[in-house]
Design an enzyme around this catalytic site. Structure first.
Site, PDB file in Angstrom:
ATOM      1  N   ASP A 186       0.880  -1.151   0.000  1.00 25.60           N
ATOM      2  CA  ASP A 186       0.000   0.000   0.000  1.00 25.60           C
ATOM      3  C   ASP A 186       0.924   1.208   0.000  1.00 25.60           C
ATOM      4  O   ASP A 186       2.116   1.093   0.292  1.00 25.60           O
ATOM      5  CB  ASP A 186      -0.933  -0.021   1.232  1.00 25.60           C
ATOM      6  CG  ASP A 186      -2.156   0.869   0.981  1.00 25.60           C
ATOM      7  OD1 ASP A 186      -3.204   0.640   1.608  1.00 25.60           O
ATOM      8  OD2 ASP A 186      -2.058   1.773   0.122  1.00 25.60           O
TER       9      ASP A 186
HETATM   10  C1  GLC Z   1      -4.324   4.317  -0.437  1.00 30.68           C
HETATM   11  C2  GLC Z   1      -5.215   3.105  -0.222  1.00 30.68           C
HETATM   12  C3  GLC Z   1      -5.112   2.084  -1.307  1.00 30.68           C
HETATM   13  C4  GLC Z   1      -4.884   2.809  -2.612  1.00 30.68           C
HETATM   14  C5  GLC Z   1      -3.511   3.426  -2.554  1.00 30.68           C
HETATM   15  C6  GLC Z   1      -3.225   4.280  -3.774  1.00 30.68           C
HETATM   16  O1  GLC Z   1      -3.750   4.716   0.765  1.00 30.68           O
HETATM   17  O2  GLC Z   1      -5.080   2.437   1.033  1.00 30.68           O
HETATM   18  O3  GLC Z   1      -6.330   1.327  -1.336  1.00 30.68           O
HETATM   19  O4  GLC Z   1      -4.966   1.901  -3.703  1.00 30.68           O
HETATM   20  O5  GLC Z   1      -3.298   4.189  -1.376  1.00 30.68           O
HETATM   21  O6  GLC Z   1      -4.093   5.374  -3.818  1.00 30.68           O
END
Ligand code: GLC
Length: 737
Positions: free
Chosen positions: A269
Site C-alpha cells: 500500500d
Molecule cells: C491508499 C489506499 C489504497 C490505494 C492506494 C493508492 O492509501 O489504502 O487502497 O490503492 O493508497 O491510492
C-alpha cells in the site's frame, strides 16, 4: 512504358496491403501467452538485466508507476485506483490531480452494492466493464477489488468491500477479478490482510486467532489467488502479529506464496513499506508511495531512497543479501508484464459507452435492498395530481467525490433527485435540501455556510405541500463518514437527521426514506418511516437505478451483505471494549474471533435490526419442497440441497435462496450456522421454480489450530434453508461419516 509503370504500381500496392495485413495478424495473435511460455520468456530476459535495472523495477518511479528497461524495450508499469472505476489521472510526484480533460469515466456502484446483488454473473460484467475502462486509460494494474471483511459498522472503507461473510465475498470477488484480467489488466486484490478499520490503520498491530484468520479474514484473498488467478495483491498498512503486512513472513512468504502458490506481484500500500531487510526477505515485490520525509533530500532523488532502492542495491552489492531475492521479485514483475503491457494480444479498451452504463445501472438496481414497506409505500405510482417532495442533502450530493482513493471523476452522475425527476412525468416532484454538511474535502469538512434552521424550516414547508415525502439521507464520503483514513465516531445518523425525520413525519402523512450509506446505522427513527430502501453509493447511474425501484419499474431484489445491529454494543467487535475496537493505539485483539456479523448475532442470540441476507420484494415468495439428496455423506461428497421457490404475488421478481450449515455438538467452538451456498432465481408472477445448490462436504471443514490445517468433523450437521439468515424455512439434519 506507361503500362509497365502502372503494372509495377499495382504490384507494389498489392504487396504493401498483404504485408500490412500479415503484420496486423501477427499482432492480433489469437491467444495470450501460456504460463509456460511466460516463464520461458522471463527466464530468457532475467540474465540480460543489470542489478541496477532489477532493483529499480522493484519500486516506484512516480506516484503510480514503476520503471521498465528502455534499452530492452521493457515498458513501465502504470497503475490506477480504484475498485469502482478508473480514478482521474494523478500528478507524477504528488497526490494532486493532473487536471486532464480526457479522464472522465463511468462510476460503477460501490462493491458493497455488488455484494448485495448476490449475483456472481453481475460481478463478471462489472469486472469486464471496469477492466475495459482501465485498458482504455492505459493502466496495467487496477488497484482493486477490496475484500476486507466488514467487522465493525464504523469502518470508513466498508463501502469498498463485499460485506461480513467470507463465503459471499469469495463468490463475488472471483468473477470481478476474472473480468478485469480478461482485458489484459491486472486486478490487485486488497488490502491483504486484516485491514478492517481505518482508525490507526498505519500503526495498529492486529492479533487474531489462526481460526479467525483462516476461516473469516483470508478466504476471499485465497479465492482471489486460487480461483480467480489474481495477478497482483496489495499489502495492508497495519501490522499482523508484530510485522507490517506489506512485508510479513507469515502472510506473504508462508501462506500467500508457499501454501497458495501465488505467482504474481505483491504491491505495498502507498507508504506501507517500513524496512529494507523485511521488504527484501518477507515477500514485498514492489514498493509504492513510500513517504519521502527524511528519506530523500529532494523530490528529484527520493525514489532512490526507497527501502527497495539504493539500500537494497547496496546490500546485494556488498553481499549482505542474496541476488536471488531481487531475481524472484523481478520474475514476478516480468510475469505481470507478459500478462498486461507485454501481452501482444491486448485490445484498445472502451470507456463511457452505453454498455458500461447499462451494467452500472443493472448492478445498482439489483443491489438496492428493500428493508421496510408498510402500507405499500413503495412503489410510488407516477400519476397526475400527485406531489412528491424529495428532501435531504443526499438527494443531490455527489457520492463519487470524496471517500479517499476510491473517489472518481465520472463523465456524469445522475443524482437521486435528477433520476426521479426524469422518471416521474405526471406527478410533480418538489425538493428541499433539509440539511447541508459542507463540501467533502478528503481531510476535512468545510462547515456548511447555510443556516441549518432555515434549511429545516424550508424542508418542513415543502413537505406540507406534498402528498408523499421521500427523505434521502444517510452518510456521505466526508472524513469521519464513509471515507478512507479514519472511521465514523458514532453509530447513529449524523447531522441531526433524526430530528429532521421526526419533524417531517409530523407534517407528512406518508414518509419514506432512501438510506444512502455503505455501512449500517442506528435506526431509532424507523417507526417514523413507512418505506425504507438501502440505496448504497451507486455511481454514475444512481438516480436512474433509484427511480427504477421507487417507481416499480424494477422489483428490488438486493439482500444485505452485512447485519444492522440495533446498538453498536450488539456487534461482536464492540462487545469486548476498546482493546477489541479500535485497539489501544498499538495492539488490537479480535476477541469476537470467528463470531463476526450474523455469526455473532445467531450464536449469542442478539437479534439484529436487519439481518445478513435480508431483503424484501414487491411480490411474495415462499420456499417449499426443501430437501437434501441424502442424509449421510462422506468427506469427498457434495451435498445437493434443492427446493421450490414460489412467486405467490402478482409481480415478477428475484429471490435468493440461502443455505447455511452448522455443526451440532461440535468439539470446537462454532458459529450456529455459516453461509455455504446461495442461488438467485428470477420468477414471473405465479411461477414456481426448482433450484438446487451443491455444497462440497469439504467446505464444512474448520481450521484446526492443533495441526495448522483444515479438518472435517464427523457427526451431525444442520442445514438451514431460507431467504435470510434470520428467516429460515426449514432445517435438515444430515451426518458426515
Ligand atoms: C491508499 C489506499 C489504497 C490505494 C492506494 C493508492 O492509501 O489504502 O487502497 O490503492 O493508497 O491510492
Amino acid at each position: 512504358m506507361k503500362n509497365t509503370i502502372k503494372h509495377q504500381y499495382v504490384v507494389a500496392l498489392l504487396l504493401s496491403v498483404i504485408t500490412c495485413s500479415t503484420m496486423f495478424s501477427q499482432n492480433k495473435s489469437s491467444k495470450n501467452f501460456s504460463i509456460d511460455e511466460i516463464n520461458t520468456k522471463v527466464d530468457s530476459i532475467l540474465p540480460l538485466l543489470t542489478l541496477e535495472e532489477k532493483v529499480a523495477m522493484c519500486h516506484a518511479q512516480s506516484k503510480f508507476s514503476t520503471p521498465g528497461v528502455d534499452r530492452l524495450g521493457i515498458p513501465e508499469i502504470w497503475m490506477s485506483d480504484g475498485p469502482h472505476g478508473v480514478r482521474a489521472e494523478i500528478s507524477w510526484d504528488s497526490w494532486d490531480y493532473a487536471g486532464w480533460t480526457n479522464d472522465s469515466i463511468t462510476a460503477f456502484p460501490a462493491l458493497t452494492c455488488l455484494a448485495a446483488t448476490f449475483r456472481p454473473e453481475l460481478s463478471a460484467q462489472y469486472g469486464m466493464s471496469v477492466g475495459e475502462e482501465a485498458l482504455y486509460r492505459e493502466k496495467d494494474v487496477l488497484l482493486g477489488p477490496g475484500v476486507n471483511i466488514y467487522r465493525t459498522p464504523l469502518n470508513g472503507r466498508n463501502f469498498e468491500y463485499l460485506g461480513e461473510d467470507p463465503y459471499l465475498a469469495s463468490k463475488m470477488v472471483v468473477p470481478y477479478i476474472k473480468g478485469v484480467q480478461k482485458n489484459g489488466v491486472a486486478a490487485c486484490v486488497k488490502h491483504y490482510a486484516l485491514n478492517n478499520q481505518e482508525h490507526w490503520r498505519n500503526i495498529i498491530n492486529v492479533e487474531v486467532s489462526d481460526r479467525a484468520l483462516h476461516e473469516i479474514y483470508l478466504p476471499a484473498f485465497k479465492a482471489s489467488v486460487q480461483e480467480a488467478g489474481v495477478w497482483s495483491i496489495m499489502g495492508a498498512y497495519n501490522k499482523v502479529r508484530g510485522q507490517f503486512a506489506c512485508h510479513n513472513e507469515l502472510l506473504l512468504n508462508d501462506i500467500l506464496k508457499k501454501d497458495w502458490g501465488f505467482d504474481g506481484v505483491v504491491i505495498s500500500d502507498w507508504s506501507g513499506a517500513h524496512s529494507t531487510e523485511e521488504s527484501a526477505l518477507y515477500g514485498l515485490d514492489m514498493e509504492m508511495g513510500t513517504g519521502t520525509d527524511g528519506l530523500g533530500t529532494s523530490t528529484a532523488n527520493h525514489y532512490d531512497h526507497y527501502y527497495l532502492a539504493s539500500p537494497f542495491l547496496k546490500a546485494i552489492k556488498n553481499g549482505d543479501m542474496d541476488e536471488a531475492l531481487v531475481n524472484d521479485k523481478v520474475r514476478r514483475i516480468l510475469r505481470l508484464m507478459y500478462r498486461t503491457n507485454m501481452n501482444p494480444n491486448k485490445a484498445l479498451g472502451k470507456i463511457n459507452n452505453k454498455e458500461h452504463h447499462d451494467v452500472a445501472r443493472k448492478i445498482a438496481t439489483e443491489g438496492i435492498v428493500l428493508l421496510k414497506n408498510e402500507n405499500n409505500f413503495f412503489p410510488i405510482e407516477d400519476k397526475e395530481g400527485l406531489t412528491i417532495a424529495v428532501i435531504g442533502e443526499n438527494a443531490t450530493r455527489s457520492m463519487t467525490a470524496g471517500g479517499g482513493s476510491s473517489e472518481l471523476k465520472p463523465k456524469f452522475e445522475i443524482s437521486p433527485l435528477e433520476g426521479l425527476k426524469q422518471r416521474y412525468k405526471k406527478a410533480k416532484i418538489i425538493h428541499a435540501m433539509g440539511y447541508h454538511t459542507g463540501s467533502s474535502v478528503y481531510d476535512n469538512i468545510i462547515p456548511s455556510n447555510l443556516n441549518q434552521d432555515s434549511l429545516r424550516i424550508e424542508a418542513i414547508a415543502t413537505a406540507k405541500k406534498a402528498d408523499i415525502v421521500l427523505y434521502v439521507g444517510g452518510l456521505n464520503k466526508s472524513h469521519l463518514q464513509d471515507c478512507e483514513g479514519d472511521d465514523r465516531q458514532s453509530y447513529e445518523l449524523p447531522y441531526n437527521q433524526e430530528e429532521l425525520i421526526n419533524q417531517l413525519k409530523a407534517v407528512s402523512p406518508k414518509l419514506g426514506m432512501l438510506l444512502v450509506t455503505g455501512n449500517a446505522v442506528e435506526t431509532p427513527w424507523l417507526s417514523k418511516v413507512d418505506g425504507l430502501l438501502q440505496t448504497w453509493y451507486l455511481g454514475s447511474m444512481a438516480g436512474h437505478a433509484i427511480a427504477d425501484v421507487v417507481s416499480g419499474d424494477v422489483n428490488p431484489s438486493g439482500k444485505l451483505p452485512f447485519s444492522f445491529p440495533k446498538k453498536l454494543k450488539d456487534n461482536g467487535a464492540h462487545f469486548y471494549g476498546e482493546i477489541s475496537y479500535p485497539g489501544d493505539g498499538t495492539n488490537q485483539y479480535y476477541k469476537e474471533d470467528i463470531l463476526v456479523g450474523y455469526r455473532w448475532h445467531d450464536t449469542k442470540k442478539i437479534a439484529s435490526q436487519y439481518a445478513f441476507g435480508y431483503g424484501l420484494s414487491y411480490t411474495k415468495f415462499s420456499l417449499s419442497n426443501i430437501k437434501a439428496d441424502q442424509n449421510k455423506y462422506n468427506t469427498k461428497d457434495n451435498i445437493t440441497v434443492s427446493c421450490s421457490i414460489n412467486n405467490t404475488g402478482n409481480l415478477e421478481g428475484d429471490e435468493v435462496v440461502q443455505v447455511y450449515i452448522g455443526k451440532k455438538n461440535s468439539k470446537v467452538k462454532r458459529a450456529l450456522k455459516e453461509l455455504k451456498g446461495f442461488n438467485k432465481a428470477s420468477l414471473t408472477k405465479g411461477e414456481s421454480k426448482n433450484v438446487s445448490i451443491s455444497i462440497p462436504v469439504s467446505s464444512l471443514a474448520y481450521y484446526n489450530e492443533s495441526i495448522s490445517d483444515w479438518s472435517i468433523e464427523k457427526g451431525d450437521y444442520l442445514i438451514y434453508v431460507g431467504n435470510a439468515s434470520n428467516n429460515i424455512s426449514k432445517t435438515i439434519k444430515i451426518s458426515v461419516q
